[in-house]
Each structure stands twice: as structure tokens, then as C-alpha cells.
Design an enzyme around this catalytic site. Structure first.
Site, PDB file in Angstrom:
ATOM      1  N   ARG A  16     -16.764  -1.193 -22.665  1.00 46.32           N
ATOM      2  CA  ARG A  16     -15.404  -1.397 -22.144  1.00 46.32           C
ATOM      3  C   ARG A  16     -14.461  -2.039 -23.167  1.00 46.32           C
ATOM      4  NH1 ARG A  16     -15.494  -4.398 -16.636  1.00 46.32           N
ATOM      5  NH2 ARG A  16     -17.550  -5.116 -17.279  1.00 46.32           N
ATOM      6  N   ILE A 471      -4.744  -8.870   5.241  1.00 45.11           N
ATOM      7  CA  ILE A 471      -5.343  -7.535   5.147  1.00 45.11           C
ATOM      8  C   ILE A 471      -6.855  -7.602   4.915  1.00 45.11           C
ATOM      9  CG2 ILE A 471      -5.170  -5.310   3.895  1.00 45.11           C
ATOM     10  CD1 ILE A 471      -2.807  -6.009   5.797  1.00 45.11           C
ATOM     11  N   SER A 473      -9.012  -9.385   2.241  1.00 49.68           N
ATOM     12  CA  SER A 473      -9.618 -10.136   1.146  1.00 49.68           C
ATOM     13  C   SER A 473      -8.803 -11.382   0.832  1.00 49.68           C
ATOM     14  CB  SER A 473      -9.755  -9.256  -0.100  1.00 49.68           C
ATOM     15  OG  SER A 473      -8.498  -8.818  -0.516  1.00 49.68           O
ATOM     16  N   TRP A 612     -13.426   7.720  -3.258  1.00 49.58           N
ATOM     17  CA  TRP A 612     -13.596   6.828  -4.405  1.00 49.58           C
ATOM     18  C   TRP A 612     -15.057   6.738  -4.874  1.00 49.58           C
ATOM     19  CZ3 TRP A 612      -9.699   2.363  -2.794  1.00 49.58           C
ATOM     20  CH2 TRP A 612      -8.406   2.875  -2.910  1.00 49.58           C
ATOM     21  N   ASP A 650     -10.177   0.402   6.699  1.00 48.11           N
ATOM     22  CA  ASP A 650      -9.190   0.699   5.651  1.00 48.11           C
ATOM     23  C   ASP A 650      -9.293   2.139   5.162  1.00 48.11           C
ATOM     24  OD1 ASP A 650      -8.288  -1.919   5.640  1.00 48.11           O
ATOM     25  OD2 ASP A 650      -9.639  -2.551   4.031  1.00 48.11           O
ATOM     26  N   HIS A 692      -5.583   0.148   7.469  1.00 46.84           N
ATOM     27  CA  HIS A 692      -4.652  -0.270   6.418  1.00 46.84           C
ATOM     28  C   HIS A 692      -4.590   0.817   5.353  1.00 46.84           C
ATOM     29  CE1 HIS A 692      -2.675  -2.509   3.292  1.00 46.84           C
ATOM     30  NE2 HIS A 692      -3.663  -2.200   2.482  1.00 46.84           N
ATOM     31  N   HIS A 747       1.187  -7.817  -4.633  1.00 44.44           N
ATOM     32  CA  HIS A 747       0.799  -7.550  -6.018  1.00 44.44           C
ATOM     33  C   HIS A 747       1.604  -8.357  -7.025  1.00 44.44           C
ATOM     34  CE1 HIS A 747      -0.703  -3.975  -3.835  1.00 44.44           C
ATOM     35  NE2 HIS A 747      -1.793  -4.373  -4.456  1.00 44.44           N
TER      36      HIS A 747
HETATM   37  N1  GLN Z   1      -9.187  -4.902   2.982  1.00 44.58           N
HETATM   38  C1  GLN Z   1      -8.938  -4.663   1.611  1.00 44.58           C
HETATM   39  C2  GLN Z   1      -8.485  -5.951   0.948  1.00 44.58           C
HETATM   40  O1  GLN Z   1      -7.940  -6.786   1.625  1.00 44.58           O
HETATM   41  C3  GLN Z   1      -7.892  -3.623   1.435  1.00 44.58           C
HETATM   42  C4  GLN Z   1      -7.701  -3.235   0.000  1.00 44.58           C
HETATM   43  C5  GLN Z   1      -6.755  -2.097  -0.206  1.00 44.58           C
HETATM   44  O2  GLN Z   1      -5.937  -1.804   0.593  1.00 44.58           O
HETATM   45  N2  GLN Z   1      -6.835  -1.407  -1.296  1.00 44.58           N
HETATM   46  O3  GLN Z   1      -8.663  -6.115  -0.237  1.00 44.58           O
HETATM   47 ZN    ZN Z   2      -3.723  -2.098   0.453  1.00 40.62          ZN
END
Ligand code: GLN
Ligand code: ZN
Length: 807
Positions: A16, A471, A473, A612, A650, A692, A747
Site C-alpha cells: 500500500r 446512523i 458507528s 461491495w 443499511d 440508511h 464527513h
Molecule cells: N451504519 C454505518 C455507519 O454508521 C453506515 C455507513 C454508511 O452509510 N456508509 O458507519
Molecule cells: Zn451513509
């Protein structure tokens, strides 16, 4: 004539190297010169590898320090005006600082009122076609001053040439560049495609410069040809390339380029067939050759044969560049003979990868000590695919010369072994191990309709209006990461690792009590990644140790491999959820509260798990997804049984799974919906299903969103301008489920202000009944620090409380 090439190679480098060099540079641990050196080393190693493997035309231009679309945006001076004050000097450091500021944002250096400098937000990211690679989105406006600001591609070509390589430069074509670009709001589709013509002179200059420096061919990637294009777009494509041809000719006449050798232009389309774009694309006569994806685009074959391509070059993408299964050389050889043995002798053939190998890990050799030997035998990553291309080329050219078959025995045997292997690992006979059934045996439909469930759930949960949640995490801190590493390397036991996770869960629950969230989560601490975790836990799936694939910039993920029938051996999330329930109860007991606190379990949905991962290629992907759906269904049923009555499944990849061709999309929508509903319908009405989604152009998948029949939908909409919400407005679409469109952008490390959050919620309530609006960050908190998380959630929750009072 037969030769070999690849469409592109991964940028990751050994161990990497790419990721680590970038991140060290950003942390100022290495100089810009060292960063450039690291990049050069990766390129040189790739060229050397390709060449030693026997590839005749090695690739240059496939490497990028961050992203290939960003490279072009910078080279063509397509820079949004908000970056006008960011220094853009000639020195190496300035050059890279400017480049990365587009990808990661910057601080303005203008001497305005704001001493610190305003922050300048980076370019947006978007999914590159139907892959999990994200490219940056160039922004074009009437102020864009198109000009060539660097000739990095030419320099790279010259560098490879000087090393003695027969190098083929690759560049993304102008139409695909426009396709990914963003325009001012009121730009019509027509004027959007008019910008194509402004790019053409820059391509002409670059191509002639390459010609002057000795390049014999250039591969122009236009994978938009794999999508369904409107006729006006196809016309614009046609006109643009004709313009390019004319321009190159007239420039040659005034001394540009090489007077003795005309560079050959190759058009490359991949990820799917050309289909209805075939005639226009292959009739543009400035192209000397065309690339076909003969793994995902075989429907083009009759057209290829009919057209014949006399005196042209056909690049046949026979080796799957997107999946990790070892190429069955004999099958591919037979496929070639069956379809292409009758090609006109004037056609030059290039044996190629179906698409760039960018979506594959570097080498399977790094897995030798970790994977089951039998599985290891069946796999082939980017480096091994390069060798296979070379072997296949040998087989075909020897056969053409002498009608004899070169036997690559090991490959032949391994390919035969695959069926045996899959059988061996398939689900035990369902009669001996029946599947878990829940309160509802209907496979696709919940007991009551949404309205019926809503009544039951409102009474059951009795949440305030504007309920707050997250959401799933919480920050993945370095202590968890190092404990996980220690566990994986055997330094600590599973129990010790689990203790650490439990400690984190306790803290996380306390924090959520302190913040006074309405619906809790347990932080997803046990998951490195939302898909990898299920890859580790489901039968029929395996994770790799070093199988890193670029997702964007320096971010790499390790997609699991689905190698057999997927089923659930044991419960995957129940133990920690039971622990979470107990922890919550003990806090409630300790404060003498009789209030109920609800916790939402988080699972990854079947479509995302498969999308994925690297799926099996011997059965349709819809089948694989349905198997995963059954496994998740069992988990959902078990979670309900232990007392978890909110479950979020999700599906962030559901949009990306949408096939590139419109005609294939309905079928996908149907099985994607069916899979999700299979996973989520085995339960009682009182259990609330959330989902989500992120990174999506949601309005393209409204039918899917509605079809999932969830109770609550949370989506990343902060960056998508309400365009989507507009489409879900009751009355238009009658979307009635609970909706959490995202109170702030998770983000960004910036702490969102209360005002900003209020503004956003007010926007949402314009569209949705306030009784159905949930208040949550727009995605998981995994990438935030603990210090950023708390004040952001505090503001969010304060807003919810304030709004409740006002109502
Ligand atoms: N449940 C996941 C988190 O909270 C959702 C991640 C995502 O939407 N990519 O990280
Ligand atoms: Zn997300």
C-alpha cells in the site's frame, strides 16, 4: 497480428505504498519530492511487472496521486472560482498543494476580513459508473477558462519510453469527463454537451504532443458508451470526435506532431456493451481500434462480427478485470476461437483485460499464508490477471500459427476444481439444518401495511416528535484499531478483544445518555468495515488480509470474496446487542428510571454486502444476493427475539448497483427490492425497520426506495441540494415513512452550528410532515474524532428540543 495489453493497473503499489506516501505527505512527514518519488517507484514497478509478464503494450497514465478525473480537471484548468485565491505556483510543492486542495478542501489565503481564511470546500465525489471507486466531480461554468496547464501524461510517456518500454498512454476521453462534471444550475443539457467542443483542442494538443514524442497509440477511455445515452449526447459525441480528427489534421499541416508517424487512436469502452451506441462509436473514422469488454458486454459480439473491422485493431477484453476468480484459460481460448477465429486477416487483435484492473487487489500471493489452500488456488488478482492475459495471448497466437494447444496445466486443473470446491462449501442440506423462521413466514411482505405498522409502532415506542438518533458507528479510535490488530495477530485472545469492545460500548451508551439521544446505537466498534464484518461472519464468504482496493484518494477497502452458497452459521451481532441492552438497563436501574430506552441494531443489507464484495461468477448476482438476504433475515429475526425492536439495514450501495443500461434496470430494481424485503419481513409489526443510504442520486431510485417498505429512511442529503426530497414530497410520491434526511454533514470535521441545523430541518419540514422527520447526522460517525462528535451531536439534539417546544 496478435498482441497483448491491459486497460489499466492498480495504483496501490507494494504494501500500500500509495496510501502511506499520500498520508505521510499530508501529515508533513515526508516532502513533496519524496511523495513524487514514491509515485514514480510505483509506476516503474508496474511497468516492469507488465513488461516482464509479457504484455506488449504497457500502460502509462493509469496512475494518479489521487484520482484520474481530478488529474484531468487540473490539466485542463477546470477549476471552480472558489479556489481562485489558492496559490497555484510553478514549484512542485505548490503544484501538489493546489491539486490536493481540490480533493480535500483548503483555506483561502485572501487577505479579506477573515484572518484565518475561509474554508473552501473540495470538489464533490461521485461513484465511477457502477463501481465502488469514487472520482471527483469537475465543476464547469461559463467562467471556466479551458487551457492545458500541464503535460504530465507526455512526461510520463517519455519517462517510460526512456526506460525502454513500448508504452501506451491512456486518458479518459472528453465525453466521459463532461459526463462526470457538474454545471451551474441553469445549464441546459444541450449547452452542457456544448462544452465538449471546448475540450477538444486540448485533447488535440495533448495527442499531438504525444505523437511528437514518439507515442504510437493512445487509449481514450469513454466508458459512458456503456450507459444508455440520449441521441443528443451521442450526436455530441460523434461531432466532438470528428472535430478532434479535423483539428489534429489541420494542426499536423502546420507542423505539430510527427511528420512521419501518425499516432493511432483507440477507443475504449468497458463495464458493459456498446449496444445501441455501437454504430455511432465504431463509425468514427479517427479511431484505429476499439476495445470491447467481453465479460460484461458480450452482446456486442454479433455486431463486431458483422462490422468486421477490416484493417483496424480489435482489443478484446477477455480476462475479467473486475472479479477475483482465476481465468479459465481453456474456456476463454475456446470462446475466442468460437467467436473470432473467422476475423479478417487484416484485423489486428489485442488480448486485453475487460476493464482496468483498478478494481482488483494487487496480488493474491500476499494471501497465501492466510487463505484456505483450495480457495487460494482459485483466485487471481491484478498481477495474476496480467500473467493470464499473456498466457492467453500465447495460446491464441500459437494456435493461429500451428493449430496446436499450449497447455497451461495448472490453470486447467484449477479451473476444473472450482465446481468441486463450491459444492464442498455449500450450505448443508436444508433438511438437516432448517432455517430460522420468525413470527412472519411471508417471504417478501410484512404482516401489516406501513400505515398499520405505524400505528402500532407509535404506541409501542412513544417517541417525541423530531426523534434523535445516529446512523450507527461511533469513532473508531486508535485503541480499538490496535486491539483488533493485536487480536488478529494472535497477541491477545478473542475474549480480551471482546472485553475492549464491551468497554467501548459502555462508554458509548453513557455518552448517549448524557447527550440525551432518543434512539441509541452501540457504535459498531467490532466492525472494521460494514461489509468486511459480515464477510468475516457469514458462511460462503471469506475476507482477505491484504486485498486492498482503492475506493478514493488514499482510502482503500478490502472487499470480501463470496465463494459458495452464503448462509448464516451463527448469529453475528446478537451477543453484543444483548450486552448493549443489559448496559442500557443497568444505567436505567442505577438512576431509578422506569423510562424505556430504545436501541437500534445496525446490519448491512444484502445488496450492499454483495455489491461491495467479489461475488461468485458461476451463478447470477441476483441469486447470490438472495442467499445473503436469507442470512440477514435470520439475524433480523434473532435480534427481534432478544428484544431489539429497531433494526437498521443499511443499503448505501443500492444506487450503485443500478445497471448502466436502462433496459436492465427494471429487473435489478425488482430483485434488489425483493432481497431487502426478504431480509426485513420475518418479524412482528412493532419492530421498526430503518434503512440508511448515502452517496446517491436518489431520484433515480425512488421506485426502489418506496419498494423497500421501510418504517424509517435516513439518507445523506445534506450535499444533494434537496433535489431528491423534492421528488419524494407527499402528493408527488406520497412517501409516508419516517425520514431522516441528515441534520448535518458528518464527513466534515467542522462542528455544525445550531442555526445551520435549524435551517436544514426547516427545509425538510417544507416537504415532509414534521411528525415523520427524524433528526440524525447524515451518515455514520466512524470517521470523526470523539472530540468532534460530542459538540456536533449536542447542537443537533438542542435543536430537536428547541423545535419540539416551538411546535
Ligand atoms: N451504519 C454505518 C455507519 O454508521 C453506515 C455507513 C454508511 O452509510 N456508509 O458507519
Ligand atoms: Zn451513509
Amino acid at each position: 497480428m496478435i498482441s497483448s495489453s491491459i486497460v489499466g493497473f492498480p495504483r496501490v503499489g507494494s504494501d500500500r505504498a500509495h496510501k502511506f506516501a499520500l498520508e505521510k505527505y499530508w501529515r508533513k512527514k515526508i516532502t513533496v519530492e519524496e511523495l513524487v518519488e514514491a509515485g514514480k517507484k510505483i509506476k516503474l514497478r508496474n511497468w516492469e511487472f507488465e513488461s516482464k509478464a509479457g504484455i506488449e503494450q504497457i500502460v502509462v497514465g493509469d496512475f494518479s496521486y489521487y484520482d484520474h478525473i481530478l488529474d484531468l480537471a487540473v490539466a485542463f484548468n477546470v477549476i471552480p472560482s472558489r479556489f481562485k485565491d489558492v496559490k497555484r505556483g510553478d514549484g512542485l510543492e505548490d503544484k501538489f498543494e493546489f491539486y490536493f486542495s481540490l480533493a480535500r478542501g483548503a483555506k483561502s489565503t485572501a487577505n479579506g476580513n477573515n484572518i484565518e481564511g475561509d474554508s473552501i470546500h473540495p470538489l464533490e465525489m461521485t461513484k465511477w459508473f457502477d463501481t465502488n471507486y469514487h472520482c471527483l466531480v469537475p465543476e464547469i461554468s461559463k467562467h471556466t477558462e479551458f487551457k492545458l496547464t500541464n503535460k504530465d501524461l507526455v512526461e510520463e510517456y517519455v519517462h517510460a519510453k526512456n526506460q525502454g518500454y513500448n508504452a501506451k498512454p491512456v486518458i479518459v476521453g472528453p465525453a466521459t469527463f463532461i459526463y462526470f462534471s457538474k454545471f451551474e444550475d441553469n445549464t441546459s443539457t444541450e449547452s452542457k454537451w456544448d462544452y465538449l467542443n471546448k475540450l477538444i483542442p486540448l485533447y488535440a494538443d495533448l495527442i499531438l504532443e504525444l505523437e511528437k514524442n514518439g507515442a504510437k497509440m493512445i487509449q481514450i477511455d469513454e466508458p459512458i458508451l456503456a450507459t444508455t445515452l440520449d441521441s443528443e449526447v451521442l450526436d455530441a459525441f460523434d461531432r466532438a470526435y470528428k472535430l478532434l480528427g479535423g483539428l489534429i489534421e489541420s494542426k499536423r499541416n502546420i507542423g505539430y506532431g510527427d511528420p512521419y508517424y501518425k499516432i493511432k487512436l483507440f477507443l475504449a469502452n468497458y463495464y458493459s456493451s456498446y449496444d445501441e451506441n455501437f454504430d455511432v462509436a465504431t463509425s468514427i473514422d479517427i479511431f484505429d481500434g476499439f476495445h470491447f469488454d467481453l465479460v460484461n458486454g458480450i452482446s456486442d459480439i454479433p455486431k463486431i462480427l458483422e462490422k468486421g473491422f477490416k484493417n483496424k485493431t480489435l482489443s478484446l477484453g477477455l480476462v475479467d478485470g473486475r472479479n477475483v476468480w482465476k481465468t479459465d484459460l481453456k474456456e476463454r481460448f475456446n470462446f475466442f476461437i468460437k467467436n473470432f477465429a473467422g476475423l479478417d486477416p487484416s484485423v489486428s487483435v489485442i488480448i486485453n483485460s475487460s476493464c482496468s484492473l483498478l478494481h482488483l487487489p494487487l496480488t493474491v500471493k500476499k494471501e497465501k499464508d492466510y487463505l484456505e489452500t483450495d480457495l487460494y488456488r482459485l483466485l487471481s488478482f491484478a498481477s495474476e490477471k496480467v500473467i493470464e492475459i499473456s498466457q492467453l495471448t500465447t495460446m491464441i497466437s500459437v494456435y493461429r500459427e500451428s493449430r496446436s494447444l499450449v497447455a497451461f496445466d495448472e490453470n486447467f486443473q484449477d479451473s476444473k476444481f472450482k465446481k468441486v470446491f463450491i459444492c464442498k462449501h455449500s450450505r448443508p442440506n436444508p433438511d438437516t439444518k432448517p432455517r430460522k423462521t420468525g413470527p412472519n413466514e411471508d417471504k417478501f411482505t410484512r404482516i401489516s401495511s406501513f400505515q398499520g405498522r405505524k400505528k402500532i409502532q407509535n404506541e409501542y415506542f412513544n417517541l417525541p416528535i423530531y426523534p434523535t438518533t445516529t446512523i450507527g458507528s461511533f469513532p473508531q479510535t486508535t485503541d480499538i484499531r490496535s486491539k483488533r490488530r493485536a487480536y488478529k495477530s494472535g497477541e491477545i485472545t478473542y475474549e480480551q478483544y471482546l472485553d475492549e469492545i464491551k468497554r467501548k460500548i459502555i462508554d458509548c451508551i453513557h455518552l448517549q445518555f448524557e447527550l440525551d439521544l432518543d434512539v441509541f446505537v452501540n457504535g459498531e466498534y467490532e466492525r472494521t468495515d460494514m461489509v468486511e464484518f459480515f464477510g468475516e461472519n457469514l458462511e460462503g464468504m471469506e475476507v482477505t488480509t491484504n486485498g486492498w482496493v482503492q475506493s478514493y484518494g488514499s482510502r482503500y477497502v478490502k472487499p470480501p470474496i463470496i465463494f459458495a452458497h452464503v448462509y448464516r452459521g451463527n448469529p453475528m451481532t446478537c451477543e453484543l446487542m444483548e450486552f448493549t441492552l443489559k448496559t442500557i438497563q443497568s444505567v436505567l436501574d442505577s438512576i431509578g428510571s422506569t423510562k424505556k430506552k430504545y436501541v437500534k441494531a445496525i446490519l448491512t443489507g444484502p445488496v450492499t454486502i454483495v455489491k461491495w464484495s467479489f461475488p461468485r461468477n458461476d451463478i447470477p448476482i441476483s441469486e447470490v444476493t438472495k442467499q445473503v438476504a436469507m442470512a440477514i433475515r435470520e439475524e433480523v429475526i434473532d435480534l427481534e427475539a432478544i428484544g431489539v425492536h429497531m433494526i437498521q439495514v443499511d443499503e448505501p450501495a443500492i444506487r450503485e448497483g443500478l445497471p448502466l443500461k436502462k433496459k436492465d434496470q427494471d429487473e435489478y430494481k425488482q430483485w434488489a427490492i425483493e432481497s431487502f424485503r426478504t431480509a426485513t419481513s420475518g418479524i412482528n409489526d412493532f419492530t421498526q425497520i430503518h434503512t440508511h443510504m448515502c452517496y446517491s442520486d436518489f431520484y433515480e431510485i425512488i421506485e426502489i426506495i418506496k419498494g423497500l417498505d421501510v418504517d424509517v429512511l435516513t439518507i445523506e442529503s445534506v450535499k444533494s441540494n434537496m433535489k431528491f426530497l423534492n421528488n419524494l414530497v407527499p402528493g408527488k410520491e406520497n412517501y409516508e415513512a419516517g425520514i431522516g434526511p441528515g441534520a448535518y454533514d458528518v464527513h466534515s470535521p467542522a462542528i455544525p452550528s445550531k442555526e445551520e441545523i435549524i435551517q436544514r430541518i426547516k427545509q425538510y419540514t417544507k416537504y415532509f410532515d414534521k411528525k415523520s422527520v427524524w433528526i440524525n447526522p447524515d451518515c455514520g460517525n466512524k470517521t470523526r474524532t470523539e472530540a468532534e462528535l460530542k459538540p456536533a451531536l449536542q447542537n443537533m439534539i438542542a435543536v430537536a428540543k428547541q423545535l419540539r417546544i416551538q411546535e
